[in-house]
Design a protein around this motif. Structure first.
Motif, PDB file in Angstrom:
ATOM      1  N   VAL A 148      20.975 -48.959  53.876  1.00  0.00           N
ATOM      2  CA  VAL A 148      21.916 -49.665  52.738  1.00  0.00           C
ATOM      3  C   VAL A 148      21.546 -48.664  51.544  1.00  0.00           C
ATOM      4  O   VAL A 148      20.735 -48.902  50.421  1.00  0.00           O
TER       5      VAL A 148
ATOM      6  N   THR B 251      31.475 -47.501  49.515  1.00  0.00           N
ATOM      7  CA  THR B 251      30.629 -47.115  50.827  1.00  0.00           C
ATOM      8  C   THR B 251      31.614 -47.710  51.973  1.00  0.00           C
ATOM      9  O   THR B 251      31.186 -47.572  53.271  1.00  0.00           O
TER      10      THR B 251
ATOM     11  N   ILE C  65      16.975 -50.528  51.351  1.00  0.00           N
ATOM     12  CA  ILE C  65      17.717 -50.677  50.481  1.00  0.00           C
ATOM     13  C   ILE C  65      17.452 -49.688  49.354  1.00  0.00           C
ATOM     14  O   ILE C  65      16.546 -50.026  48.502  1.00  0.00           O
TER      15      ILE C  65
ATOM     16  N   GLU D 174      26.359 -55.133  53.339  1.00  0.00           N
ATOM     17  CA  GLU D 174      25.338 -54.175  52.257  1.00  0.00           C
ATOM     18  C   GLU D 174      25.133 -55.202  51.265  1.00  0.00           C
ATOM     19  O   GLU D 174      24.035 -55.274  50.902  1.00  0.00           O
TER      20      GLU D 174
ATOM     21  N   ALA E 262      22.623 -58.049  52.305  1.00  0.00           N
ATOM     22  CA  ALA E 262      21.238 -57.516  52.519  1.00  0.00           C
ATOM     23  C   ALA E 262      20.489 -57.236  51.075  1.00  0.00           C
ATOM     24  O   ALA E 262      19.612 -57.586  50.980  1.00  0.00           O
TER      25      ALA E 262
END
Length: 364
Positions: free
Chosen positions: A28, A36, A325, A345, A348
């Protein structure tokens, strides 16, 4: 072994550090405000076909004036712009470099309102232009009165307005932009790299170009168009400004492959920008949920959120990195910045941030 200090580089470059964000391969990556979302497959195939066709003619120099691309950019921007008012280069950083080469330089100054995009100062240094960082209002806002006062105090040759601002995400009103453009002696550049992510109906500084020959509006295809790897930035201004930029650009600076790829993306602008609404929704989700966790997200019109209330930003950055991340440390006390990515994402990131919430710490 020879070190940088042993080389006869310019004195004004000694001790400086190059621009750079951490480049790490993680599941991520939300640290450099990329889009993204991947390019739609059908669009990718069309771009590949256009690039393949351009390869056949690589024995010849590309169109030095990138006429077809300028026409497509004028059509995309609207506002009755014509190709003669458009410029393009390898990313908006090169566009801004051209501006500083033409209107800045030794003995001249450029002014911005900090904290703002760090490349402004680096580009100023690289062109021998003095850099002035003026102050903003509280919560990183910028009122017409504060902005004009700085212009009158410093009388810069170039003013750089980031709208919305990076790294804070702060939107900039047309009232402030117009006040600066009317007060400044030199050229005023409005950097709208993130404009497509603004709330629907937000007016662009393009609406202010008429009658203001020293106002320039810069954009990029890196963000909303998910074209960061292609390196295409562009600018709209009076034709005379475009003529000035021709004086400093390198010959044939936009390759035939770059022009072909950009034309392919612009031909599918609606499809390429279809993910903007989803990114905006994730930005609002991040703002809402971080606030619920006890952090202080700042107002954002971009595809990222700056948030304060972080007790130890570096420790949180490292802990998130351990979980795969990657977000951004930007040097503002108690703050971190995160890009609004896909729904997965974002989930997360938010789930990981819950363990660092001020409200959690207060109840521990």
């Amino acid at each position: 072994m020879t070190s940088l200090d042993d080389l006869p580089i310019r004195d004004d470059l000694r001790g400086k550090s190059p621009y750079g964000a951490p480049q790490k391969h993680v599941p991520v990556a939300l640290n450099v405000n990329e889009n993204t979302h991947p390019i739609p497959e059908d669009v990718a195939h069309d771009i590949v076909a256009r690039v393949a066709a351009a390869i056949i003619g690589l024995n010849r120099y590309p169109d030095r004036e990138f006429t077809e691309l300028r026409t497509a950019l004028a059509r995309y921007l609207g506002h009755d712009l014509v190709p003669e008012q458009l410029w393009a280069a390898n990313g908006s950083n090169e566009v801004l470099q051209h501006v500083l080469q033409a209107f800045g330089g030794p003995g001249r100054t450029a002014l911005g309102f900090g904290p703002t995009y760090s490349m402004y100062g680096l580009l100023s240094s690289g062109t021998g232009t003095g850099w002035i960082a003026a102050d903003r209002d509280g919560d990183f806002e910028l009122s017409p009165e504060t902005a004009v006062a700085a212009i009158e105090r410093h009388d810069p040759d170039v003013v750089l307005l980031c709208s919305p601002n990076n790294p804070t995400g702060t939107p900039l009103s047309l009232e402030t932009i117009a006040a600066v453009a009317d007060a400044a002696r030199g050229v005023v550049v409005v950097d709208e790299a993130y404009h497509e992510f603004a709330d629907p109906g937000t007016p662009s500084a393009l609406t202010l170009l008429e009658g203001r020959p020293r106002l320039l509006v810069s954009r990029t295809m890196s963000k909303a168009f998910a074209f960061a790897g292609a390196r295409v930035g562009y600018l709209a201004a009076a034709p005379a400004v475009i003529d000035a930029l021709r004086l400093v650009r390198l010959p044939y600076h936009l390759s035939a492959l770059t022009q072909a790829a950009a034309l392919g993306a612009l031909a599918h602008a609606d499809e390429m920008l279809a993910m903007v609404d989803e990114i905006r929704a994730q930005r609002e989700r991040i703002t809402r949920e971080l606030r619920g966790l006890g952090f202080h997200p700042y107002r954002s019109g971009a595809n990222f959120v700056l948030f304060g209330g972080v007790a130890d930003p570096h420790a949180v950055f490292e802990a998130l990195l351990d979980r795969g991340i990657l977000i951004r440390e930007i040097g503002l006390p108690g703050c971190l910045r995160v890009t609004a990515g896909t729904e997965a994402e974002t989930t997360a990131f938010l789930e990981a941030m819950a363990s660092f919430a001020p409200s959690t710490a207060a109840n521990a």
